[in-house]
Design a protein around this motif. Structure first.
Motif, mmCIF file in Angstrom:
data_model
loop_
_atom_site.group_PDB
_atom_site.id
_atom_site.type_symbol
_atom_site.label_atom_id
_atom_site.label_comp_id
_atom_site.label_asym_id
_atom_site.label_seq_id
_atom_site.Cartn_x
_atom_site.Cartn_y
_atom_site.Cartn_z
ATOM 1 N N THR A 26 27.711 -42.977 -4.641
ATOM 2 C CA THR A 26 28.467 -41.758 -4.952
ATOM 3 C C THR A 26 27.646 -40.503 -4.697
ATOM 4 O O THR A 26 28.213 -39.438 -4.429
ATOM 5 C CB THR A 26 28.952 -41.770 -6.408
ATOM 6 N N ALA A 27 26.325 -40.592 -4.764
ATOM 7 C CA ALA A 27 25.474 -39.414 -4.543
ATOM 8 C C ALA A 27 25.263 -39.126 -3.064
ATOM 9 O O ALA A 27 25.243 -37.961 -2.642
ATOM 10 C CB ALA A 27 24.122 -39.597 -5.229
ATOM 11 N N ALA A 28 25.127 -40.159 -2.247
ATOM 12 C CA ALA A 28 24.737 -39.981 -0.847
ATOM 13 C C ALA A 28 25.701 -39.149 -0.007
ATOM 14 O O ALA A 28 25.254 -38.293 0.785
ATOM 15 C CB ALA A 28 24.516 -41.348 -0.199
ATOM 16 N N PRO A 29 27.046 -39.333 -0.107
ATOM 17 C CA PRO A 29 27.934 -38.577 0.805
ATOM 18 C C PRO A 29 28.150 -37.116 0.421
ATOM 19 O O PRO A 29 28.780 -36.374 1.183
ATOM 20 C CB PRO A 29 29.266 -39.344 0.709
ATOM 21 N N GLN A 30 27.660 -36.703 -0.744
ATOM 22 C CA GLN A 30 27.948 -35.353 -1.211
ATOM 23 C C GLN A 30 27.337 -34.291 -0.294
ATOM 24 O O GLN A 30 26.202 -34.424 0.157
ATOM 25 C CB GLN A 30 27.429 -35.161 -2.639
ATOM 26 N N GLY A 31 28.113 -33.235 -0.025
ATOM 27 C CA GLY A 31 27.616 -32.136 0.790
ATOM 28 C C GLY A 31 27.885 -32.266 2.272
ATOM 29 O O GLY A 31 27.503 -31.384 3.048
ATOM 30 N N TYR A 32 28.546 -33.341 2.696
ATOM 31 C CA TYR A 32 28.837 -33.547 4.114
ATOM 32 C C TYR A 32 30.334 -33.405 4.383
ATOM 33 O O TYR A 32 31.161 -33.487 3.475
ATOM 34 C CB TYR A 32 28.368 -34.936 4.566
ATOM 35 N N LYS A 33 30.689 -33.212 5.652
ATOM 36 C CA LYS A 33 32.084 -33.162 6.080
ATOM 37 C C LYS A 33 32.610 -34.587 6.288
ATOM 38 O O LYS A 33 31.846 -35.561 6.313
ATOM 39 C CB LYS A 33 32.208 -32.365 7.374
ATOM 40 N N GLY A 34 33.928 -34.688 6.467
ATOM 41 C CA GLY A 34 34.583 -35.984 6.572
ATOM 42 C C GLY A 34 33.958 -36.971 7.542
ATOM 43 O O GLY A 34 33.641 -38.094 7.162
ATOM 44 N N PRO A 35 33.755 -36.611 8.813
ATOM 45 C CA PRO A 35 33.180 -37.567 9.758
ATOM 46 C C PRO A 35 31.790 -38.041 9.347
ATOM 47 O O PRO A 35 31.430 -39.211 9.534
ATOM 48 C CB PRO A 35 33.120 -36.773 11.075
ATOM 49 N N GLU A 36 30.985 -37.134 8.780
ATOM 50 C CA GLU A 36 29.637 -37.499 8.351
ATOM 51 C C GLU A 36 29.667 -38.379 7.106
ATOM 52 O O GLU A 36 28.848 -39.291 6.958
ATOM 53 C CB GLU A 36 28.822 -36.229 8.097
ATOM 54 N N GLN A 37 30.629 -38.115 6.210
ATOM 55 C CA GLN A 37 30.757 -38.955 5.020
ATOM 56 C C GLN A 37 31.141 -40.383 5.397
ATOM 57 O O GLN A 37 30.627 -41.347 4.825
ATOM 58 C CB GLN A 37 31.807 -38.349 4.079
ATOM 59 N N ASN A 38 32.042 -40.521 6.359
ATOM 60 C CA ASN A 38 32.418 -41.847 6.833
ATOM 61 C C ASN A 38 31.215 -42.559 7.447
ATOM 62 O O ASN A 38 30.972 -43.740 7.180
ATOM 63 C CB ASN A 38 33.541 -41.731 7.861
ATOM 64 N N GLN B 248 17.887 -37.961 7.280
ATOM 65 C CA GLN B 248 18.042 -37.106 6.107
ATOM 66 C C GLN B 248 18.225 -37.905 4.822
ATOM 67 O O GLN B 248 18.016 -37.378 3.717
ATOM 68 C CB GLN B 248 19.258 -36.182 6.286
ATOM 69 N N ASN B 249 18.630 -39.159 4.966
ATOM 70 C CA ASN B 249 18.953 -39.961 3.778
ATOM 71 C C ASN B 249 18.214 -41.297 3.769
ATOM 72 O O ASN B 249 18.717 -42.292 3.241
ATOM 73 C CB ASN B 249 20.462 -40.212 3.723
ATOM 74 N N VAL B 250 17.011 -41.312 4.328
ATOM 75 C CA VAL B 250 16.257 -42.555 4.414
ATOM 76 C C VAL B 250 15.946 -43.108 3.025
ATOM 77 O O VAL B 250 15.861 -44.332 2.832
ATOM 78 C CB VAL B 250 14.961 -42.346 5.243
#
Length: 416
Positions: free
Chosen positions: A374-386, A260-262
């Motif tokens: 700072t843009a990439a982790p937006q919209g995800y839950k904690g485990p996915e952000q980590n 999703q973030n390639v």
């Protein structure tokens, strides 16, 4: 969230400024040891002239950083983040101290065995970097973006501070006997002290800040296991109850996150491929002789570091932060015009143009790095952000590795 726990973090915004300051210091400590080694390359070049220390030490450092980071990225969901980060900062402290011990034992002499000792410590810095940078970015990705920006600014500040200190020590010791060596030893004495400070701050101060406890408790309620040790260290008894609306099977795997973030992964990889193919090897060895003499390479490295730091603060201005995924990729790809620009400037330009190009290299590197992280982790839950934070750091380190390898291409036709 469980009402019985609200008294443990009465205000989620309390302690934000202190947390940002600590994040800045921890970011500084994440690269201070390595930047110190890079900044005293003129000393290593004088005692190891046949071994290309500017390039070799980086090439030794990177495989260890990338391999260890890949393991962490694969297993990040079950890693004790507190133990990981403390291990990394302790390794930085011990390795920085060992640099001083090695130099004192060998009395500053060159030769293959002292150089292998320096290479071993460089590899230890790589392992420590994989512990700290990935662990901290993953941890801060599940908090507010300002923490991540402060940490990233601290990374750049370590380069700016070491460059400033190097210029001061060179001026102070330039005309004294063994001046380069005295400056190098002072460098790592300061570095070792600072790394010890990072250990104490992360162990005792950061986890107890109310806003940090709030975000970690929130992440734990979303299923994150990596924050449990830090919650316990902050006096949060037990594990917060998981949100029943979040099912394990609904969480994205690391592979799905990557797919999703390639584009973000490609951005961060290409940013550092370009930067490290020029900095520091090319700037230290391939820019010719100019009126600044032995100060020239130090000035170039200092200008890169200062503008890299400036670039990391620009995204704090909302209107100047780039968030479009398409335009981020365009901006990253457009930086590759710097390769021919540096080549022609090194061969035909004067030092003013080279300083300007180096400044732009640092400015664009810092700005785009913060925008992507700072843009990439937006919209995800904690485990996915980590997991996202760890993935991006893995591609950052991979980009650095590829860049320092490509840096050797500048030597084609020049001999060894």
């Amino acid at each position: 969230m469980d009402p019985d726990r609200q008294d443990q973090f009465p205000d989620k915004n309390r302690g934000k400024r202190v947390a940002m300051a600590v994040c800045w210091i921890l970011g500084n400590g994440s690269l201070l040891s390595w930047n110190s080694m890079l900044t005293i390359e003129d000393y290593y070049a004088s005692i190891f002239p046949k071994f290309h220390p500017t390039r070799v030490l980086t090439l030794v450092y990177m495989p260890f950083a990338v391999i260890v980071m890949a393991v962490f990225a694969y297993r990040e969901a079950t890693v004790n983040t507190r133990r990981r980060n403390l291990t990394g900062y302790l390794m930085f402290f011990i390795s920085s101290f060992l640099i001083i011990v090695l130099d004192l034992v060998t009395s500053g002499r060159g030769g293959i065995w002292p150089f292998l000792g320096v290479c071993f410590i460089s590899a230890a810095f790589g392992v420590a970097d994989a512990h700290v940078q990935g662990g901290m970015v993953g941890d801060l990705s599940l908090m507010c973006p300002e923490f991540l920006q402060s940490f990233m600014a601290g990374l750049a500040a370590s380069g700016a501070l070491t460059s400033a200190l190097r210029l001061v020590t060179k001026a102070a010791f330039e005309n004294s006997k063994g001046g380069l060596r005295k400056g190098a030893l002072l460098f790592f004495a300061v570095t070792a002290f600072f790394e010890l400070l990072c250990v104490l701050l992360y162990a005792s101060v950061f986890p107890k800040l109310p806003i940090v406890k709030y975000f970690r408790l929130k992440a734990a309620s979303e299923g994150s296991k990596t924050v449990c040790a830090d919650l316990a260290a902050a006096g949060m008894k037990g594990t917060p109850p998981q949100n029943e609306d979040i099912k394990f099977q609904d969480r994205l795997s690391t592979k799905d996150l990557f797919l999703q973030n390639v584009d973000f992964a490609a951005d961060i990889f290409l940013i550092y491929v370009l930067t490290l193919s020029i900095f520091p090897g090319f700037l230290s060895e391939d820019t010719g002789s100019h009126s600044l003499g032995s100060w020239y390479a130090l000035v170039l490295i200092a200008m890169y570091n200062v503008w890299d730091l400036v670039g990391r603060y620009i995204p704090l201005l909302e209107g100047l932060r780039m968030t479009s995924r398409r335009w981020l990729l365009v901006a990253v790809l457009s930086r590759f015009v710097l390769v021919p620009a540096f080549y022609f400037t090194a061969n035909y330009g004067d030092q003013g143009w080279m300083i300007a190009l180096t400044s732009f290299l640092g400015l664009s590197n810092g700005y785009l790095t913060v925008c992507v992280f700072t843009a990439a982790p937006q919209g995800y839950k904690g485990p996915e952000q980590n997991a996202m934070g760890n993935l991006l750091v893995m591609f950052l380190l991979s980009g650095i590795f590829a860049g320092v390898t490509l840096d050797w291409l500048w030597l084609i036709g020049k001999g060894w």
